[in-house]
Design an enzyme around this catalytic site. Structure first.
Site, mmCIF file in Angstrom:
data_model
loop_
_atom_site.group_PDB
_atom_site.id
_atom_site.type_symbol
_atom_site.label_atom_id
_atom_site.label_comp_id
_atom_site.label_asym_id
_atom_site.label_seq_id
_atom_site.Cartn_x
_atom_site.Cartn_y
_atom_site.Cartn_z
ATOM 1 N N ASP A 79 -1.148 16.309 -4.582
ATOM 2 C CA ASP A 79 -0.042 15.831 -5.409
ATOM 3 C C ASP A 79 -0.519 14.878 -6.490
ATOM 4 O OD1 ASP A 79 2.028 17.136 -4.295
ATOM 5 O OD2 ASP A 79 2.723 15.475 -3.046
ATOM 6 N N LYS A 108 3.865 16.886 -9.458
ATOM 7 C CA LYS A 108 4.695 16.826 -10.656
ATOM 8 C C LYS A 108 4.138 15.751 -11.570
ATOM 9 C CE LYS A 108 9.409 16.265 -12.066
ATOM 10 N NZ LYS A 108 10.696 15.711 -11.745
ATOM 11 N N MET A 122 9.905 4.749 -6.527
ATOM 12 C CA MET A 122 10.432 5.627 -7.577
ATOM 13 C C MET A 122 11.596 4.964 -8.315
ATOM 14 S SD MET A 122 10.392 9.231 -5.531
ATOM 15 C CE MET A 122 11.229 8.608 -4.098
HETATM 16 C C1 LIG Z 1 7.258 10.417 -4.261
HETATM 17 S S1 LIG Z 1 7.065 8.764 -3.798
HETATM 18 C C2 LIG Z 1 5.848 8.984 -2.560
HETATM 19 C C3 LIG Z 1 5.634 7.766 -1.702
HETATM 20 C C4 LIG Z 1 4.450 7.926 -0.761
HETATM 21 N N1 LIG Z 1 4.661 8.995 0.169
HETATM 22 C C5 LIG Z 1 4.117 6.655 -0.013
HETATM 23 O O1 LIG Z 1 4.260 6.575 1.205
HETATM 24 O O2 LIG Z 1 3.653 5.716 -0.682
HETATM 25 C C6 LIG Z 1 6.182 8.130 -5.168
HETATM 26 C C7 LIG Z 1 6.436 6.652 -5.353
HETATM 27 O O3 LIG Z 1 5.588 5.886 -4.501
HETATM 28 C C8 LIG Z 1 5.243 4.667 -5.141
HETATM 29 N N2 LIG Z 1 3.787 4.611 -5.263
HETATM 30 C C9 LIG Z 1 2.907 5.564 -4.929
HETATM 31 N N3 LIG Z 1 1.641 5.137 -5.131
HETATM 32 C C10 LIG Z 1 1.740 3.879 -5.615
HETATM 33 C C11 LIG Z 1 0.811 2.878 -6.004
HETATM 34 N N4 LIG Z 1 -0.503 3.117 -5.952
HETATM 35 N N5 LIG Z 1 1.280 1.692 -6.424
HETATM 36 C C12 LIG Z 1 2.598 1.435 -6.466
HETATM 37 N N6 LIG Z 1 3.533 2.326 -6.093
HETATM 38 C C13 LIG Z 1 3.114 3.527 -5.687
HETATM 39 C C14 LIG Z 1 5.929 4.669 -6.489
HETATM 40 O O4 LIG Z 1 7.159 3.998 -6.325
HETATM 41 C C15 LIG Z 1 6.132 6.130 -6.756
HETATM 42 O O5 LIG Z 1 7.187 6.340 -7.631
#
Ligand SMILES: C[S@@+](CC[C@H](N)C(=O)[O-])C[C@H]1O[C@@H](n2cnc3c(N)ncnc32)[C@H](O)[C@@H]1O
Length: 247
Positions: A35, A56, A168
């Site tokens: 992803d 995406k 998100m």
């Molecule tokens: C589709 S969600 C997936 C979340 C993921 N499964 C998790 O447990 O972190 C994607 C969101 O996770 C957060 N996110 C993912 N990686 C991040 C990072 N390195 N720093 C800050 N937020 C992050 C953001 O809010 C992003 O919009």
């Protein structure tokens, strides 16, 4: 011959935050479906695998969820070891549950390898403990993707009772701040590098930069009152590496 699918959490970005099991699964994989927000360096851990990006990217069409299910099932039925690599934890806002159900219904053997979720890692790396004695005895994690997703939950959180973590949510930051303030939340703190900290009233006018519509975590709560002190003293990566004798 039936292969196997591992639904693997890649952690929040830093390859060092990958679990040992996830690294092993990548090393054994024939196919990796990954992803957005998965660190590209992690793919080097899967040298024998075919790798396909199925995520995406901002404003571009994603590979359909059903296509991802089909790719996993087809490869497993051909005897392949498949790693479905998802950022953070696969069962936190990543549609990992749907993928597990698709595999279960197709009769494909699979496992879940949990990952370090950004819901706790992003705050922790910014020096924010999501719980703290006397400040927050719990935390709630919501999707900020749409008002329908977060409003019914935030309506039930008494102001300053818990820490609110929003994934998100950057695109909806003004609406989220406004909803929280209308429920009696207030916040104040100090600006820091790389982590923006401020009041809910200021949140709407912050420019989070070009790439931040897809990645970024909002944290709201009394725990922010200890975050600045912790963040100031967290050793920067270069100092940590030096103290461990690494270059
Ligand atoms: C589709 S969600 C997936 C979340 C993921 N499964 C998790 O447990 O972190 C994607 C969101 O996770 C957060 N996110 C993912 N990686 C991040 C990072 N390195 N720093 C800050 N937020 C992050 C953001 O809010 C992003 O919009």
């Amino acid at each position: 011959m039936t292969g196997f699918v591992s639904l693997v959490g890649a952690g929040p970005g830093d390859p060092d935050l990958l679990t040992l099991k996830a690294a092993r699964r990548l090393g054994e994989a024939d196919l990796v479906l990954y992803d957005a927000l998965v660190s590209p360096g992690l793919l080097d851990l899967a040298p024998r695998a075919q790798r396909f990006f199925v995520g995406k990217r901002a404003r571009k069409k994603a590979v359909a969820q059903e296509t991802i299910h089909w790719l996993m099932v087809r490869a497993a039925r051909r005897g392949k070891r498949v790693v479905r690599l998802k950022c953070g934890d696969p069962f936190v806002f990543g549609r990992g549950g749907e993928e597990a159900l698709a595999l279960a219904r197709a009769g494909v053997p699979f496992e879940v390898v949990p990952g370090v979720s950004s819901a706790v890692a992003a705050p922790a790396l910014a020096g924010i403990p999501v719980t703290h004695r006397g400040l927050a005895s719990g935390f709630v994690v919501v999707s900020g993707h749409s008002e329908k997703a977060y409003a019914p939950i935030l309506d039930f959180v008494a102001p300053h009772s818990l820490t609110v973590v929003v994934l998100m949510g950057l695109a909806q930051r003004a609406a989220i701040a406004s909803l929280l303030m209308s429920r009696g939340w207030r916040a104040a703190s100090t600006p820091q590098s790389e982590t923006w900290t401020g009041t809910l009233a200021e949140l709407a006018s912050v420019d989070p930069g070009p790439d931040s519509e897809s990645a970024g975590t909002l944290v709201v709560g009394e725990v922010l009152s200890v975050a600045a002190e912790i963040a100031q003293k967290i050793s920067p990566p270069a100092a940590v590496a030096a103290s461990h004798g690494q270059k």
